[in-house]
Design an enzyme around this catalytic site. Sequence first.
Site, short mmCIF file in Angstrom:
data_model
loop_
_atom_site.label_atom_id
_atom_site.label_comp_id
_atom_site.label_asym_id
_atom_site.label_seq_id
_atom_site.Cartn_x
_atom_site.Cartn_y
_atom_site.Cartn_z
N GLN A 195 0.84 -1.21 0.00
CA GLN A 195 0.00 0.00 0.00
C GLN A 195 0.87 1.25 0.00
OE1 GLN A 195 -2.79 -2.08 3.18
NE2 GLN A 195 -3.40 0.04 2.98
N GLU A 230 0.24 -1.87 4.61
CA GLU A 230 0.63 -0.46 4.73
C GLU A 230 2.11 -0.38 5.14
OE1 GLU A 230 -2.13 2.07 6.86
OE2 GLU A 230 -0.65 3.66 7.00
N ARG A 308 -5.59 7.40 16.71
CA ARG A 308 -6.89 7.41 16.03
C ARG A 308 -7.98 6.79 16.92
NH1 ARG A 308 -9.44 8.38 11.02
NH2 ARG A 308 -7.55 9.27 10.14
N ARG A 340 -8.14 -1.69 8.55
CA ARG A 340 -9.34 -0.92 8.24
C ARG A 340 -10.00 -0.32 9.49
NH1 ARG A 340 -13.19 -3.56 3.66
NH2 ARG A 340 -13.88 -1.65 2.66
N THR A 440 -3.73 11.55 10.53
CA THR A 440 -3.54 12.39 11.71
C THR A 440 -2.10 12.89 11.81
OG1 THR A 440 -3.13 10.47 13.11
CG2 THR A 440 -5.40 11.26 12.98
N ALA A 509 -5.92 5.44 5.38
CA ALA A 509 -6.76 6.45 6.02
C ALA A 509 -7.94 6.84 5.11
CB ALA A 509 -5.94 7.69 6.40
N GLU A 720 -12.89 2.97 4.94
CA GLU A 720 -12.89 2.36 6.26
C GLU A 720 -14.20 2.51 7.06
OE1 GLU A 720 -9.24 4.72 6.88
OE2 GLU A 720 -8.65 3.05 8.16
N1 MTE Z 1 -11.35 -2.56 -0.21
C1 MTE Z 1 -10.83 -3.66 -0.79
N2 MTE Z 1 -11.55 -4.32 -1.71
N3 MTE Z 1 -9.58 -4.10 -0.49
C2 MTE Z 1 -8.80 -3.47 0.46
O1 MTE Z 1 -7.68 -3.88 0.74
N4 MTE Z 1 -8.67 -1.62 2.10
C3 MTE Z 1 -9.42 -0.71 2.96
C4 MTE Z 1 -10.42 0.10 2.13
N5 MTE Z 1 -11.17 -0.76 1.27
C5 MTE Z 1 -9.35 -2.31 1.13
C6 MTE Z 1 -10.64 -1.88 0.72
C7 MTE Z 1 -8.59 0.22 3.70
S1 MTE Z 1 -7.88 -0.30 5.14
C8 MTE Z 1 -8.40 1.51 3.29
S2 MTE Z 1 -7.52 2.61 4.23
C9 MTE Z 1 -8.95 2.02 2.05
O2 MTE Z 1 -9.69 1.01 1.34
C10 MTE Z 1 -7.82 2.53 1.18
O3 MTE Z 1 -8.22 2.95 -0.06
P1 MTE Z 1 -8.88 4.40 -0.34
O4 MTE Z 1 -8.13 5.39 0.47
O5 MTE Z 1 -8.67 4.57 -1.78
O6 MTE Z 1 -10.30 4.26 0.05
MO1 MOS Z 2 -6.24 1.45 5.91
S1 MOS Z 2 -6.16 0.59 7.76
O1 MOS Z 2 -5.81 3.03 6.57
O2 MOS Z 2 -4.82 0.87 5.22
#
Ligand code: MTE
Ligand code: MOS
Length: 774
Positions: A195, A230, A308, A340, A440, A509, A720
């Site tokens: 990530q 991450e 957080r 998440r 944050t 985030a 999230e």
């Molecule tokens: N959705 C899918 N399908 N796969 C993932 O790994 N990660 C989650 C969320 N949705 C994830 C997901 C997490 S922890 C985060 S922080 C966000 O997606 C990151 O992507 P975004 O910032 O583009 O929403």
């Molecule tokens: Mo999502 S826990 O901030 O990668």
Amino acid sequence: MKTENLKHDSAIKHVTGQSVYVNDLAFSGQLVGRVVYSKVASARIKSIDCAKALLVDGVSSILTYKDIPGKNQLGPVIHDEPCLAQDEVTFIGQAIVLIAAENLEAAFKAEKLIQIEFEELESILTLQDAIAKNNLLAPPRCIECGNVEEALQSAPHCISGELETGAQEHWYLETQSALAVPCEGKEMLVHASSQNPAETQAIVAEVLGVSKNEIEVEVRRMGGGFGGKETQGNHVAAWAALLANATRRPVGIQLFRDDDQIITGKRHRFLSKYSIGFDHSGKILAYSVELNSDAGAATDLSRAILERAMLHAENSYFIPNVKIVGKAYKTNLPSNTAFRGFGGPQGMAVIETAIDRIARFLKKDAAEIRKLNFYGTKTRNITPYGETVRNSRLDVMYEKLLVSANYVQRINAVAEFNKQNEFAKRGIALTPIKFGISFTTAFLNQAGALVHIYNDGTVAVNHGGTEMGQGLNTKIHGIASSEFGISPEFIKISSTNTSKVPNSSATAASSGSDLNGMAVKNAIDKLKSRLAEVAANELNVKLAVNSIQSNQIVFVGNEVLSTLFPNIKIAFAELVKLAYLKQVSLSATGFYKTPGIFFDRETGKGNPFLYYAYGMAVSEVQIDTLTGETKLLRTDILHDVGDSLNEEIDIGQIEGGFIQGVGWVTTEEIKWDKSGNQLTHSPDTYKIPTVNDIPAVFNVELLKGYPNEGTIRKSKAVGEPPLMLAFSVWLAIKDAVSAVGNHEFEPQFSLPATAEVVLLSIEEIRKKVLGVGG
Ligand code: MTE
Ligand code: MOS
């Protein structure tokens, strides 16, 4: 104009097997890498002997910490995490030796011949033990407002308690993987499942002892990250790079599922203590909470996650007197990491429990108590850390959801059902979420992009975000198409690559589309203003006028035109060719930083978030009082994404996030034995939700007509927040258990509410019922 609604990649590419993951790549001469890890939780390493293993046919290289050319370090924020164990091991799963071999068989054979002598030391394996020994990771933190001690004293009622929330395994479908390819001189190309490619680049450079400009990290996509990649995607990348550097051959590592579950960190489990003061109506007057987290063996992101959790301790509720203390403890378990919600769920779980207890104490409906305490829009809108909650959607969402979920009638129906049934009980609960959007750590709120227009009129968009299934690239594709006014088929979103966009922040985030969408728009704006000048000139010549200015040029429907003479147009591709011939640059970088974000960790005050995302859910469950089995019958969700960037993807994120949360609060339980061995390191012992766990009635709606000013196309982050809507399920289960004793005795609950937890709780209630009756 609405943003182009494109189909997610998975709609065709994933299901037809066209999508490329790290493990699909193959380079000639490629070796397989294997990580040999500690089988003891805490020990001094007396010796490591690899001599016999090196003789195995097909083994190319075996490395220990002594063979690391750069720093023996993986710690992303604090440097407290060795890449390969040196004198001691501090958890089961810690990497000690790396093997590169022609095939897995040879690597396994070699692994068996490696001899490591340990002198075992005392270990800390539970949070209770870590707290008793005061084994703090960092000094405690505090966020405070009002005078909590006084307000608790003077409140008409006060309830205190403890809550344990469990760890959670990420269970990305693609386990941790990386492929390192040595190139010319010191150069190394790493195909990573990360990530955070920029941090992978930094860590690979550090362990190899070279500068960052020698390392190129490419991420096409991840088969899921959920926070687990991450920082911890860096580990396999560093290990593969060390082996590739030593052998001068490409080396791929993909962890087996069991190894992945043993080696990597989880969601932090918490043990929290709280006291809540309230009046006769249920209005909360004071809340004091101590959040204790299990960081595992190293820092990783534990401090930010605890922060957080603290910043979400009051969830959606205005409380005038608050004290939030946060403590992270070290244990001899893998270093826990982002998952998440990033601590948000752990913080919110406590206040949601406390409010449920207030309602049971006052014998009122919990939803009413929640509504009574929601943040206001004009008053009662300052958080404990001093940020003003602007544009709260809580009240409007509550009104809408109550109706669409038919809440009041269903409460009565549930009560009626419980009267009629002895061995099946139903429960229902409504819970809200308010989730702060932004990193944050303020400086992380920046993003870059690089957009090229080729002289055939097609566009390549690069940005610093990564695709992990959340649909970021599809959203960016839609944004680019809408901003350029050209059809999506002329645009490609390339792989994320550190050579194209440097110094990017992790995609985390939930801010991936907020940050990268704005950076891409910034690059497109620059290109459009260059093209508009060419277009204005061309149109003036064509029409024999000189009245057209570049700021009157619009890009729409694959064409470019002046608003003054809308009938005369130039095709976008034609304009591009013209610009190229006129020697106009057709490539631009873009940049964005979130304005107005700051947070002072010392005082616990600031404006850490650009805005809040809101959601609300009603869930109804049925439990079998003889087995403790839970069935989720129905869930209604109303969620706020501002103006959606892509409705289908947003709904997918809400459904998926919610169900992932349902797993955390119900069946996903991680257990360790007395020596620190994980007992739940494969799908036969660790139960994630399947299609069977999805409620038969599952209504997900987006809140319409509430644009979010100041973000990309007035959207809101979605990744999230929906996970935390699963508290509705956990509290509905509690409600159903409570019904066993006709709501006269309050069940005590930890999270997750597994069948075991539910059944034990039912037994407790039955004893109390008998005690009273007999
Ligand atoms: N959705 C899918 N399908 N796969 C993932 O790994 N990660 C989650 C969320 N949705 C994830 C997901 C997490 S922890 C985060 S922080 C966000 O997606 C990151 O992507 P975004 O910032 O583009 O929403
Ligand atoms: Mo999502 S826990 O901030 O990668």
